[in-house]
Motif scaffolding. Structure first.
Motif, short mmCIF file in Angstrom:
data_model
loop_
_atom_site.label_atom_id
_atom_site.label_comp_id
_atom_site.label_asym_id
_atom_site.label_seq_id
_atom_site.Cartn_x
_atom_site.Cartn_y
_atom_site.Cartn_z
N TYR A 62 0.85 -1.21 0.00
CA TYR A 62 0.00 0.00 0.00
C TYR A 62 0.88 1.25 0.00
CZ TYR A 62 -3.15 -3.64 1.66
OH TYR A 62 -3.86 -4.81 1.78
N PRO A 63 1.53 1.53 -1.13
CA PRO A 63 2.41 2.70 -1.21
C PRO A 63 1.62 4.00 -1.16
CG PRO A 63 2.15 1.71 -3.37
CD PRO A 63 1.47 0.78 -2.40
N GLY A 64 2.31 5.05 -0.72
CA GLY A 64 1.69 6.36 -0.70
C GLY A 64 1.35 6.88 0.68
N TYR A 65 1.42 6.00 1.68
CA TYR A 65 1.11 6.41 3.05
C TYR A 65 2.36 6.56 3.92
CZ TYR A 65 -3.54 4.79 1.65
OH TYR A 65 -4.74 4.59 0.99
N ASP A 66 3.51 6.19 3.38
CA ASP A 66 4.79 6.25 4.10
C ASP A 66 4.82 5.30 5.31
OD1 ASP A 66 7.42 7.26 4.29
OD2 ASP A 66 6.83 8.69 5.83
N PHE A 67 4.18 4.13 5.16
CA PHE A 67 4.18 3.16 6.24
C PHE A 67 5.60 2.72 6.61
CE2 PHE A 67 -0.28 1.65 4.84
CZ PHE A 67 -0.88 2.54 5.71
N PHE A 68 6.51 2.74 5.64
CA PHE A 68 7.88 2.30 5.90
C PHE A 68 8.50 3.11 7.03
CE2 PHE A 68 12.43 1.94 5.35
CZ PHE A 68 12.62 0.63 4.95
N ASN A 69 8.20 4.40 7.05
CA ASN A 69 8.80 5.28 8.05
C ASN A 69 7.89 5.54 9.26
OD1 ASN A 69 11.36 5.99 6.71
ND2 ASN A 69 10.02 6.89 5.16
N ASN A 70 6.58 5.69 9.02
CA ASN A 70 5.72 6.07 10.15
C ASN A 70 5.11 4.89 10.89
OD1 ASN A 70 3.22 5.32 8.80
ND2 ASN A 70 3.39 7.21 7.61
N LYS A 71 5.22 3.69 10.32
CA LYS A 71 4.70 2.46 10.93
C LYS A 71 3.21 2.54 11.26
CE LYS A 71 9.00 1.08 10.87
NZ LYS A 71 9.68 2.32 10.46
N GLY A 72 2.50 3.41 10.53
CA GLY A 72 1.06 3.52 10.72
C GLY A 72 0.63 4.67 11.61
N TYR A 73 1.57 5.36 12.22
CA TYR A 73 1.22 6.49 13.08
C TYR A 73 0.82 7.70 12.22
CZ TYR A 73 2.75 4.03 17.25
OH TYR A 73 2.86 3.11 18.27
N GLY A 74 0.14 8.63 12.84
CA GLY A 74 -0.45 9.75 12.11
C GLY A 74 0.48 10.90 11.81
N THR A 75 1.44 10.68 10.96
CA THR A 75 2.37 11.73 10.54
C THR A 75 1.75 12.58 9.42
OG1 THR A 75 3.39 10.32 8.88
CG2 THR A 75 4.34 10.26 11.09
N LYS A 76 2.43 13.68 9.10
CA LYS A 76 1.95 14.56 8.03
C LYS A 76 1.85 13.81 6.70
CE LYS A 76 2.90 18.98 5.77
NZ LYS A 76 3.81 20.17 5.72
N LYS A 77 2.89 13.03 6.37
CA LYS A 77 2.89 12.29 5.11
C LYS A 77 1.78 11.24 5.09
CE LYS A 77 7.68 12.75 3.53
NZ LYS A 77 8.91 12.00 3.16
N HIS A 78 1.52 10.66 6.24
CA HIS A 78 0.45 9.66 6.32
C HIS A 78 -0.90 10.30 6.01
CE1 HIS A 78 -1.33 6.04 8.75
NE2 HIS A 78 -1.92 6.21 7.59
N TYR A 79 -1.17 11.43 6.65
CA TYR A 79 -2.44 12.12 6.40
C TYR A 79 -2.55 12.60 4.95
CZ TYR A 79 -3.95 12.13 11.29
OH TYR A 79 -4.38 11.74 12.53
N MET A 80 -1.41 13.01 4.40
CA MET A 80 -1.41 13.42 2.99
C MET A 80 -1.78 12.25 2.09
SD MET A 80 1.99 15.89 2.92
CE MET A 80 2.00 16.01 1.13
N GLY A 81 -1.29 11.07 2.45
CA GLY A 81 -1.62 9.87 1.69
C GLY A 81 -3.09 9.54 1.78
#
Length: 207
Positions: free
Chosen positions: A162-181
């Motif tokens: 599931y690319p586009g959410y930055d799971f590699f770095n945020n591990k599912g936490y609510g970071t800016k990139k995650h919300y952007m995804g």
């Protein structure tokens, strides 16, 4: 078995009385995506691996190193998890307890007592729930480290699915990139819908 305070005297009593002492901890209560994952572990009572402490206070590099040392010394360890769908169905607290019980039931050695970080689970095995147990009890700290490393690997693998959410770095936490995804792609099959209700309500209020 329950104490309001876990101190050196209580610890000495437990370590003198019981042989197979199990530590249980979980990671992943707070993320917007991915599973909650628990580890149950029985370390030798004489084990004293230098650097073992709450996994949140250890660098990524040292976590992996410590995890390998812990697994080599462990008498037994096991993992249990509940996925995002299950978390939405039964809530995160119940999912956490379920993951802990799965980890406990997966051990090849039955513990004499379980030391659990803050929770109580449905088992006939004696248990002691310890507030901030991952910081003050070695067995729980070992479980915390293995659980953290295991869940991080799962989330890094999900990043390729599931690319586009930055799971590699945020591990599912609510970071800016995650919300952007989420804004761009919507939610994925591993998102916890119950954790995103307020986010979507805020987004709708801006329309």
């Amino acid at each position: 078995m329950k104490y309001s305070i876990y101190n050196d005297e209580i610890k000495k009593e437990i370590y003198n009385k019981y042989e197979n002492i199990c530590g249980i901890d979980e990671v992943g209560r707070g993320p917007l995506a991915g599973p909650v994952l628990a580890c149950a572990i029985i370390m030798p009572k004489q084990s004293k691996i230098e650097g073992v402490k709450d996994s949140k206070k250890i660098s990524k590099k040292n976590l992996s190193i410590l995890a390998e040392k812990i697994k080599k010394e462990a008498l037994a360890y096991s993992y249990g998890l509940e996925n995002a769908k299950r978390i939405d169905e039964i809530n995160i607290k119940n999912a956490t307890k379920s993951a802990m019980l799965k980890a406990l039931n997966g051990l090849k050695i039955k513990p004499d007592i379980c030391l659990i970080d803050a929770e109580r689970i449905n088992t006939d095995i004696k248990q002691l729930n310890i507030v901030k147990g991952d910081m003050i009890e070695y067995q729980i700290s070992c479980a915390s480290i293995l659980a953290k490393v295991k869940r991080d690997k799962i989330m890094m693998k999900f990043d390729s699915y599931y690319p586009g959410y930055d799971f590699f770095n945020n591990k599912g936490y609510g970071t800016k990139k995650h919300y952007m995804g989420i804004d761009k792609l919507g939610i994925s099959p591993i998102h916890r819908k119950s954790f995103l209700k307020k986010y979507f309500e805020r987004q709708l209020s801006l329309l």
